[in-house]
Motif scaffolding. Structure first.
Motif, PDB file in Angstrom:
ATOM      1  N   ALA A 139       0.839  -1.209   0.000  1.00  0.00           N
ATOM      2  CA  ALA A 139       0.000   0.000   0.000  1.00  0.00           C
ATOM      3  C   ALA A 139       0.872   1.256   0.000  1.00  0.00           C
ATOM      4  N   GLN A 140       1.945   1.238   0.783  1.00  0.00           N
ATOM      5  CA  GLN A 140       2.849   2.393   0.819  1.00  0.00           C
ATOM      6  C   GLN A 140       3.569   2.574  -0.519  1.00  0.00           C
ATOM      7  N   MET A 141       3.950   1.475  -1.159  1.00  0.00           N
ATOM      8  CA  MET A 141       4.612   1.585  -2.462  1.00  0.00           C
ATOM      9  C   MET A 141       3.648   2.149  -3.507  1.00  0.00           C
ATOM     10  N   HIS A 142       2.399   1.730  -3.443  1.00  0.00           N
ATOM     11  CA  HIS A 142       1.402   2.288  -4.363  1.00  0.00           C
ATOM     12  C   HIS A 142       1.294   3.796  -4.140  1.00  0.00           C
ATOM     13  N   ASN A 143       1.226   4.184  -2.884  1.00  0.00           N
ATOM     14  CA  ASN A 143       1.151   5.599  -2.538  1.00  0.00           C
ATOM     15  C   ASN A 143       2.414   6.336  -2.981  1.00  0.00           C
ATOM     16  N   HIS A 144       3.560   5.699  -2.805  1.00  0.00           N
ATOM     17  CA  HIS A 144       4.829   6.299  -3.244  1.00  0.00           C
ATOM     18  C   HIS A 144       4.791   6.579  -4.747  1.00  0.00           C
ATOM     19  N   HIS A 145       4.267   5.643  -5.512  1.00  0.00           N
ATOM     20  CA  HIS A 145       4.201   5.841  -6.962  1.00  0.00           C
ATOM     21  C   HIS A 145       3.291   7.024  -7.312  1.00  0.00           C
ATOM     22  N   ARG A 146       2.209   7.188  -6.580  1.00  0.00           N
ATOM     23  CA  ARG A 146       1.334   8.342  -6.810  1.00  0.00           C
ATOM     24  C   ARG A 146       2.086   9.651  -6.533  1.00  0.00           C
ATOM     25  N   TRP A 147       2.811   9.695  -5.408  1.00  0.00           N
ATOM     26  CA  TRP A 147       3.584  10.905  -5.091  1.00  0.00           C
ATOM     27  C   TRP A 147       4.636  11.161  -6.165  1.00  0.00           C
ATOM     28  N   ALA A 148       5.294  10.112  -6.630  1.00  0.00           N
ATOM     29  CA  ALA A 148       6.332  10.270  -7.656  1.00  0.00           C
ATOM     30  C   ALA A 148       5.733  10.769  -8.967  1.00  0.00           C
TER      31      ALA A 148
END
Length: 192
Positions: free
Chosen positions: A137-146
């Motif tokens: 879930a955090q990696m998915h969120n990280h990709h959104r921020w990126a």
């Protein structure tokens, strides 16, 4: 510039002179400057959040690995108890009397210990799964921020091109890319 009244200057000097005379009324440059400063600020915030979520994802993945290792240790312990139980069963089958009773009690003891160990191992595996899911879930969120940060960087680059070329349609392109980047940042903030 010479001392006899003959004045020569380069294009840069001309732009500076033009800006000093007409800078206050250049709304196009002012809008682009404010837009660029706003985008840079948002981009910095988004980049920070992207880094933070990536760090959290790695921490959660590390916690999952630790729980998996602990579960593996429990399964190894379970296997050792299983081997001892099998040897006790063999002893019970080959022994009679008190010695056989002793081995039957050992079989029961090992089985009880194995049940406890199995429960602990399964609980650790479940914890590992939860940590893995949190990491994903955090990696998915990280990709959104990126993605949001990247789009804001593109918008900043477009701002520079719009300022240099003085094209209004490019300014609208800056706004369009900025809206999409900001929307992705909001999606990341809301964990979509």
């Amino acid at each position: 510039m010479s001392g006899h009244g003959f004045h020569v200057h380069g294009p840069h000097d001309h732009e500076l002179e033009h800006a000093s005379q007409h800078g206050a009324s250049d709304r196009f440059a002012g809008r682009i400057a404010v837009t660029t400063a706003t985008l840079a600020t948002l981009g910095a915030l988004f980049a920070y959040q992207g880094g933070a979520t990536q760090a959290d994802a790695m921490l959660f993945k590390n916690n999952a690995a630790i729980k998996k290792t602990e579960a593996s240790n429990q399964w190894n312990f379970y296997q050792a108890k299983s081997t001892k139980r099998a040897l006790a069963e063999l002893g019970a089958a080959w022994s009679a009397g008190e010695r056989g009773d002793y081995y039957r009690k050992e079989v029961e003891r090992y089985q009880g210990e194995m049940n406890v160990i199995k429960t602990q191992a399964e609980a650790l595996e479940a914890e590992a799964k939860v940590w893995d899911e949190r990491s994903e879930a955090q990696m998915h969120n990280h990709h959104r921020w990126a993605q949001a940060t990247t789009l804001l960087q593109v918008a900043i680059a477009l701002s520079a091109i719009a300022l240099l070329t003085r094209r209004n349609w490019l300014q609208w392109g800056v706004y369009g890319v900025s809206v999409v980047g900001t929307a992705l940042g909001i999606a990341a903030m809301l964990h979509f």
